[in-house]
Design a protein around this motif. Structure first.
Motif, PDB file in Angstrom:
ATOM      1  N   GLN A 253       0.833  -1.205   0.000  1.00 34.13           N
ATOM      2  CA  GLN A 253       0.000   0.000   0.000  1.00 34.13           C
ATOM      3  C   GLN A 253       0.867   1.256   0.000  1.00 34.13           C
ATOM      4  OE1 GLN A 253      -2.479  -0.401   3.467  1.00 34.13           O
ATOM      5  NE2 GLN A 253      -4.010  -1.653   2.430  1.00 34.13           N
ATOM      6  N   ILE A 254       1.927   1.228   0.814  1.00 31.17           N
ATOM      7  CA  ILE A 254       2.821   2.380   0.929  1.00 31.17           C
ATOM      8  C   ILE A 254       3.537   2.657  -0.389  1.00 31.17           C
ATOM      9  CG2 ILE A 254       4.993   3.154   1.960  1.00 31.17           C
ATOM     10  CD1 ILE A 254       2.490   3.546   3.678  1.00 31.17           C
ATOM     11  N   LEU A 255       4.024   1.611  -1.039  1.00 27.76           N
ATOM     12  CA  LEU A 255       4.735   1.789  -2.305  1.00 27.76           C
ATOM     13  C   LEU A 255       3.819   2.411  -3.358  1.00 27.76           C
ATOM     14  CD1 LEU A 255       6.705  -1.584  -2.412  1.00 27.76           C
ATOM     15  CD2 LEU A 255       7.654   0.693  -1.976  1.00 27.76           C
ATOM     16  N   ASN A 256       2.589   1.943  -3.414  1.00 25.43           N
ATOM     17  CA  ASN A 256       1.637   2.501  -4.379  1.00 25.43           C
ATOM     18  C   ASN A 256       1.280   3.946  -4.041  1.00 25.43           C
ATOM     19  OD1 ASN A 256       1.354   0.209  -6.052  1.00 25.43           O
ATOM     20  ND2 ASN A 256      -0.071  -0.729  -4.614  1.00 25.43           N
ATOM     21  N   LEU A 257       1.088   4.214  -2.750  1.00 25.13           N
ATOM     22  CA  LEU A 257       0.740   5.565  -2.328  1.00 25.13           C
ATOM     23  C   LEU A 257       1.892   6.535  -2.596  1.00 25.13           C
ATOM     24  CD1 LEU A 257      -1.257   7.473  -0.972  1.00 25.13           C
ATOM     25  CD2 LEU A 257      -0.325   6.770   1.250  1.00 25.13           C
ATOM     26  N   ALA A 258       3.114   6.104  -2.279  1.00 24.90           N
ATOM     27  CA  ALA A 258       4.287   6.958  -2.518  1.00 24.90           C
ATOM     28  C   ALA A 258       4.452   7.251  -4.002  1.00 24.90           C
ATOM     29  CB  ALA A 258       5.539   6.286  -1.964  1.00 24.90           C
ATOM     30  N   GLN A 259       4.235   6.228  -4.825  1.00 19.43           N
ATOM     31  CA  GLN A 259       4.328   6.413  -6.276  1.00 19.43           C
ATOM     32  C   GLN A 259       3.328   7.466  -6.736  1.00 19.43           C
ATOM     33  OE1 GLN A 259       6.300   4.855  -8.556  1.00 19.43           O
ATOM     34  NE2 GLN A 259       5.261   5.199 -10.497  1.00 19.43           N
ATOM     35  N   THR A 260       2.099   7.381  -6.247  1.00 17.95           N
ATOM     36  CA  THR A 260       1.054   8.329  -6.640  1.00 17.95           C
ATOM     37  C   THR A 260       1.362   9.737  -6.152  1.00 17.95           C
ATOM     38  OG1 THR A 260      -0.626   6.590  -6.578  1.00 17.95           O
ATOM     39  CG2 THR A 260      -1.403   8.862  -6.472  1.00 17.95           C
ATOM     40  N   ARG A 261       1.724   9.850  -4.869  1.00 24.09           N
ATOM     41  CA  ARG A 261       1.967  11.171  -4.277  1.00 24.09           C
ATOM     42  C   ARG A 261       3.174  11.857  -4.913  1.00 24.09           C
ATOM     43  NH1 ARG A 261      -0.068  11.328   1.155  1.00 24.09           N
ATOM     44  NH2 ARG A 261      -2.237  10.612   1.029  1.00 24.09           N
ATOM     45  N   LEU A 262       4.275  11.125  -5.043  1.00 20.88           N
ATOM     46  CA  LEU A 262       5.491  11.740  -5.567  1.00 20.88           C
ATOM     47  C   LEU A 262       5.371  12.069  -7.044  1.00 20.88           C
ATOM     48  CD1 LEU A 262       8.134   9.585  -3.673  1.00 20.88           C
ATOM     49  CD2 LEU A 262       7.791  12.050  -3.428  1.00 20.88           C
ATOM     50  N   THR A 263       4.695  11.206  -7.794  1.00 20.35           N
ATOM     51  CA  THR A 263       4.522  11.463  -9.224  1.00 20.35           C
ATOM     52  C   THR A 263       3.627  12.671  -9.455  1.00 20.35           C
ATOM     53  OG1 THR A 263       4.788   9.118  -9.738  1.00 20.35           O
ATOM     54  CG2 THR A 263       3.759  10.490 -11.421  1.00 20.35           C
ATOM     55  N   SER A 264       2.544  12.774  -8.683  1.00 19.11           N
ATOM     56  CA  SER A 264       1.612  13.890  -8.863  1.00 19.11           C
ATOM     57  C   SER A 264       2.222  15.222  -8.457  1.00 19.11           C
ATOM     58  CB  SER A 264       0.332  13.646  -8.055  1.00 19.11           C
ATOM     59  OG  SER A 264       0.621  13.623  -6.672  1.00 19.11           O
ATOM     60  N   SER A 265       3.203  15.181  -7.552  1.00 23.37           N
ATOM     61  CA  SER A 265       3.825  16.430  -7.098  1.00 23.37           C
ATOM     62  C   SER A 265       5.082  16.775  -7.886  1.00 23.37           C
ATOM     63  CB  SER A 265       4.188  16.327  -5.610  1.00 23.37           C
ATOM     64  OG  SER A 265       5.184  15.346  -5.408  1.00 23.37           O
ATOM     65  N   GLN A 266       5.464  15.928  -8.830  1.00 28.23           N
ATOM     66  CA  GLN A 266       6.715  16.130  -9.562  1.00 28.23           C
ATOM     67  C   GLN A 266       6.720  17.456 -10.319  1.00 28.23           C
ATOM     68  OE1 GLN A 266       7.654  12.980 -12.308  1.00 28.23           O
ATOM     69  NE2 GLN A 266       9.803  13.512 -12.356  1.00 28.23           N
ATOM     70  N   HIS A 267       5.611  17.770 -10.996  1.00 19.58           N
ATOM     71  CA  HIS A 267       5.553  19.017 -11.757  1.00 19.58           C
ATOM     72  C   HIS A 267       5.637  20.223 -10.830  1.00 19.58           C
ATOM     73  CE1 HIS A 267       4.493  21.906 -14.854  1.00 19.58           C
ATOM     74  NE2 HIS A 267       3.550  22.374 -14.053  1.00 19.58           N
ATOM     75  N   HIS A 268       4.928  20.134  -9.703  1.00 19.66           N
ATOM     76  CA  HIS A 268       4.942  21.239  -8.742  1.00 19.66           C
ATOM     77  C   HIS A 268       6.345  21.448  -8.192  1.00 19.66           C
ATOM     78  CE1 HIS A 268       3.704  23.846  -5.449  1.00 19.66           C
ATOM     79  NE2 HIS A 268       4.365  23.057  -4.626  1.00 19.66           N
ATOM     80  N   GLN A 269       7.039  20.357  -7.851  1.00 19.94           N
ATOM     81  CA  GLN A 269       8.373  20.473  -7.289  1.00 19.94           C
ATOM     82  C   GLN A 269       9.346  21.085  -8.283  1.00 19.94           C
ATOM     83  OE1 GLN A 269       9.747  16.752  -5.672  1.00 19.94           O
ATOM     84  NE2 GLN A 269       7.768  16.322  -4.765  1.00 19.94           N
ATOM     85  N   ALA A 270       9.163  20.773  -9.564  1.00 16.72           N
ATOM     86  CA  ALA A 270      10.091  21.262 -10.575  1.00 16.72           C
ATOM     87  C   ALA A 270      10.072  22.780 -10.673  1.00 16.72           C
ATOM     88  CB  ALA A 270       9.750  20.644 -11.930  1.00 16.72           C
ATOM     89  N   ALA A 271       8.965  23.412 -10.246  1.00 18.37           N
ATOM     90  CA  ALA A 271       8.840  24.861 -10.330  1.00 18.37           C
ATOM     91  C   ALA A 271       9.502  25.570  -9.157  1.00 18.37           C
ATOM     92  CB  ALA A 271       7.367  25.244 -10.406  1.00 18.37           C
ATOM     93  N   TYR A 272       9.984  24.810  -8.183  1.00 21.63           N
ATOM     94  CA  TYR A 272      10.603  25.381  -6.995  1.00 21.63           C
ATOM     95  C   TYR A 272      12.040  24.897  -6.844  1.00 21.63           C
ATOM     96  CZ  TYR A 272       6.135  27.160  -5.300  1.00 21.63           C
ATOM     97  OH  TYR A 272       4.963  27.855  -5.169  1.00 21.63           O
ATOM     98  N   VAL A 273      12.851  25.716  -6.178  1.00 23.32           N
ATOM     99  CA  VAL A 273      14.197  25.302  -5.792  1.00 23.32           C
ATOM    100  C   VAL A 273      14.299  25.461  -4.282  1.00 23.32           C
ATOM    101  CG1 VAL A 273      15.393  25.735  -7.951  1.00 23.32           C
ATOM    102  CG2 VAL A 273      15.027  27.621  -6.381  1.00 23.32           C
ATOM    103  N   GLN A 274      15.127  24.640  -3.676  1.00 21.33           N
ATOM    104  CA  GLN A 274      15.246  24.645  -2.223  1.00 21.33           C
ATOM    105  C   GLN A 274      16.666  25.002  -1.807  1.00 21.33           C
ATOM    106  OE1 GLN A 274      13.975  20.677  -1.258  1.00 21.33           O
ATOM    107  NE2 GLN A 274      11.820  21.240  -1.215  1.00 21.33           N
ATOM    108  N   PHE A 275      16.757  25.807  -0.752  1.00 25.60           N
ATOM    109  CA  PHE A 275      18.049  26.225  -0.214  1.00 25.60           C
ATOM    110  C   PHE A 275      18.047  25.970   1.286  1.00 25.60           C
ATOM    111  CE2 PHE A 275      16.896  28.983  -3.763  1.00 25.60           C
ATOM    112  CZ  PHE A 275      18.009  28.894  -4.582  1.00 25.60           C
ATOM    113  N   LYS A 276      19.132  25.403   1.798  1.00 22.98           N
ATOM    114  CA  LYS A 276      19.239  25.193   3.235  1.00 22.98           C
ATOM    115  C   LYS A 276      19.855  26.440   3.856  1.00 22.98           C
ATOM    116  CE  LYS A 276      20.709  22.020   6.831  1.00 22.98           C
ATOM    117  NZ  LYS A 276      21.504  20.827   7.202  1.00 22.98           N
ATOM    118  N   VAL A 277      19.034  27.192   4.567  1.00 19.56           N
ATOM    119  CA  VAL A 277      19.467  28.434   5.211  1.00 19.56           C
ATOM    120  C   VAL A 277      19.519  28.172   6.712  1.00 19.56           C
ATOM    121  CG1 VAL A 277      18.998  30.885   5.538  1.00 19.56           C
ATOM    122  CG2 VAL A 277      18.347  29.760   3.384  1.00 19.56           C
TER     123      VAL A 277
END
Length: 246
Positions: A122-146
């Motif tokens: 269940q976790i593997l399927n859920l992670a696949q769905t969540r991470l794939t659906s957020s991939q486009h959103h993540q690509a529009a952001y950059v992260q910096f450790k401040v």
């Protein structure tokens, strides 16, 4: 590709989790792989970054100075988008995941071995769905450790990044703000596909360039600031970016 990291100090349980995950990924042909399976939380932490999609399956009691809760905290500081699952015998530790705001995807109790395989699937399927659906959103952001915090910024709001006078420190320039963080210019150039290293100490956002001055070897960005640009970079950018050229 989603990388799966497993941290478990019990050798038999580590092997059991690996076997379940590996077998399911092979059968279902999910775009995932086991990147690491270890009893050492430091090894997991050493691999952490914010450039990949990652699922962490963590035990809480690891028999080391760093437990699974502390490991999850450190992972979350580096990668705010990763997915974390605890697999443990300590059901009473569940409340700590809320206390430390770890945003855990699931909490699996080892005392129910017959349910472990079903829950992991269940976790593997859920992670696949969540991470794939957020991939486009993540690509529009950059992260910096401040400091101890991770700051997410829209990529199109970053004008350029330059080296500070302090060694290994960089300055992120935005239209109406700037901030500093520790990193390298080489790594900064990989944060987004539109970031281009135009000078040995500067990375520019190609989408923010308004003028390329090949005579003075300078670029003008959208807020009017000018930055240095090498001869080779000015020639390359002149072909890549459709803006005024001088």
């Amino acid at each position: 590709m989603i990388d799966v990291y497993i941290c478990e100090d019990d050798v038999k349980q580590l092997e059991q989790i690996q076997t379940i995950v590996r077998r399911y990924l092979m059968i279902e042909k999910l775009d995932m792989r086991i990147a690491m399976a270890t009893a050492d939380p430091q090894a997991i932490l050493a691999e952490a970054d914010n450039q990949h999609q990652r699922l962490y399956l963590l035990d809480i009691e690891l028999g080391t100075p760093m437990n699974g809760i502390e490991l999850a905290q450190k992972l979350r500081q580096v990668d705010v988008n990763c997915k974390i699952v605890f697999i443990t015998t300590h059901a009473e530790m569940l409340t700590l995941t809320f206390k430390y705001q770890l945003e855990v995807l699931d909490f699996i109790i080892k005392d129910e071995p017959e349910a472990l395989q079903a829950r992991l699937i269940q976790i593997l399927n859920l992670a696949q769905t969540r991470l794939t659906s957020s991939q486009h959103h993540q690509a529009a952001y950059v992260q910096f450790k401040v400091g101890e915090q991770v700051r997410s910024v829209r990529a199109d709001e970053v004008l350029f990044i330059e080296s500070a006078q302090v060694p290994h420190k960089l300055i992120v320039h935005m239209a109406n703000a700037q901030f500093e963080y520790y990193g390298t210019i080489k790594q900064a150039a990989t944060l987004n596909k539109n970031f281009y290293r135009c000078h040995k100490s500067i990375v520019v956002n190609q989408t923010c360039i308004t003028v390329i001055n090949k005579r003075l070897h300078q670029l003008t960005v959208s807020n009017g600031e000018t930055i240095d640009c090498s001869v080779a970079a000015s020639r390359a950018l002149a072909k890549l970016v459709r803006v005024s050229k001088m």
